[in-house]
Design a protein around this motif. Structure first.
Motif, short mmCIF file in Angstrom:
data_model
loop_
_atom_site.label_atom_id
_atom_site.label_comp_id
_atom_site.label_asym_id
_atom_site.label_seq_id
_atom_site.Cartn_x
_atom_site.Cartn_y
_atom_site.Cartn_z
N THR A 11 42.05 23.55 -119.57
CA THR A 11 42.16 24.63 -120.55
C THR A 11 43.64 24.93 -120.82
O THR A 11 44.52 24.35 -120.20
N ASP A 12 43.88 25.88 -121.74
CA ASP A 12 45.25 26.27 -122.08
C ASP A 12 45.92 27.13 -121.01
O ASP A 12 47.10 27.47 -121.15
N PRO A 150 34.01 19.59 -120.51
CA PRO A 150 34.18 18.21 -120.99
C PRO A 150 34.31 18.13 -122.51
O PRO A 150 34.95 17.22 -123.04
N SER A 151 33.73 19.11 -123.22
CA SER A 151 33.77 19.08 -124.69
C SER A 151 35.19 19.22 -125.24
O SER A 151 35.44 19.00 -126.42
N LEU A 152 36.16 19.59 -124.39
CA LEU A 152 37.56 19.66 -124.83
C LEU A 152 38.14 18.27 -125.02
O LEU A 152 39.21 18.12 -125.62
N LEU A 157 36.02 10.08 -123.30
CA LEU A 157 36.47 10.71 -122.05
C LEU A 157 35.51 11.79 -121.61
O LEU A 157 35.29 11.99 -120.41
N ALA A 158 34.91 12.49 -122.57
CA ALA A 158 33.93 13.53 -122.22
C ALA A 158 32.74 12.91 -121.48
O ALA A 158 32.22 13.49 -120.53
N GLU A 159 32.35 11.71 -121.92
CA GLU A 159 31.23 11.04 -121.24
C GLU A 159 31.63 10.69 -119.79
O GLU A 159 30.84 10.87 -118.86
#
Ligand SMILES: Cc1cc2nc3c(=O)[nH]c(=O)nc-3n(C[C@H](O)[C@H](O)[C@H](O)COP(=O)(O)O)c2cc1C
Length: 185
Positions: A11-12, A150-152, A157-159
């Motif tokens: 995250t940020d 993971p959706s970021l 890569l999310a997979e």
């Protein structure tokens, strides 16, 4: 130890100076041969040190640049290749560096942070562009940050982010007395 893994989605949220200090303190207390402490870390926090952070990020491989610069803190890890006392080669310096990094990875869990080690770095540029004196070798970089969804990440890569983590069974790497004799546990 069970909670440590290598996320790519961050995250940020910033990594604070206090958190960085806590990670480095964990490295500081690692065991090392002759207490040589042959590790050197070049660090940059994304929000507090944007120029240095961009320099470290530029030394990552293309694959790692796809996700690691989102992390709050990057570190490049070096080891001194000879003993300070007499200049002879230190054959276990990289081993000692690894222990220091392992301690930081566990401290990151304690701090609620994720960590991800990377060999995918430009070794030659790390050697020449970070001001580390001769006699030190770059080994890897580490991204630290708050783990995100993971959706970021880009789809591929999310997979990978949600794949099960696999390990060899103990019997494949531990042997009783001599190689090939199964350990009795
Ligand atoms: C020395 C080292 C180098 C690694 N290099 C990379 C890398 O360049 N890129 C990457 O995405 N992951 C890298 N990894 C992460 C490993 O793939 C990961 O630790 C391994 O698959 C086990 O997963 P876990 O850490 O989640 O248990 C590296 C890990 C280590 C310890």
């Amino acid at each position: 130890m069970q909670q440590r893994w290598s996320p790519r989605a961050f995250t940020d949220a910033p990594v604070t100076a206090a958190q960085e200090a806590s990670l480095l303190e964990a490295a500081r207390w690692a065991a090392s041969c002759f207490n040589e402490q042959p590790w050197v870390f070049i660090t940059a926090r994304r929000d507090a040190e944007p120029e240095a952070f961009a320099r470290l990020a530029s030394l990552l491989s293309v694959n790692n640049q796809a996700w690691a610069p989102k992390a709050g803190l990057l570190m490049f890890c070096f080891h001194r290749t000879t003993f300070a006392a007499n200049g002879t080669p230190n054959a276990v310096a990289m081993y000692d560096l690894g222990q220091a990094v392992a301690q930081m990875a566990l401290q990151a869990v304690e701090l609620g942070l994720g960590s991800h080690q990377m060999r995918g770095i430009d070794l030659e540029r790390a050697r020449t562009e970070l001001g580390v004196p001769e006699g030190h070798e770059p080994v890897a970089a580490i991204a630290f940050g708050t783990v995100g969804a993971p959706s970021l990440l880009p789809e591929k890569l999310a997979e990978r982010e949600v794949l099960p983590r696999l390990r060899k069974p103990i019997a494949e790497f531990a042997h009783a007395g001599q190689y090939g004799t199964p350990v009795k546990l």
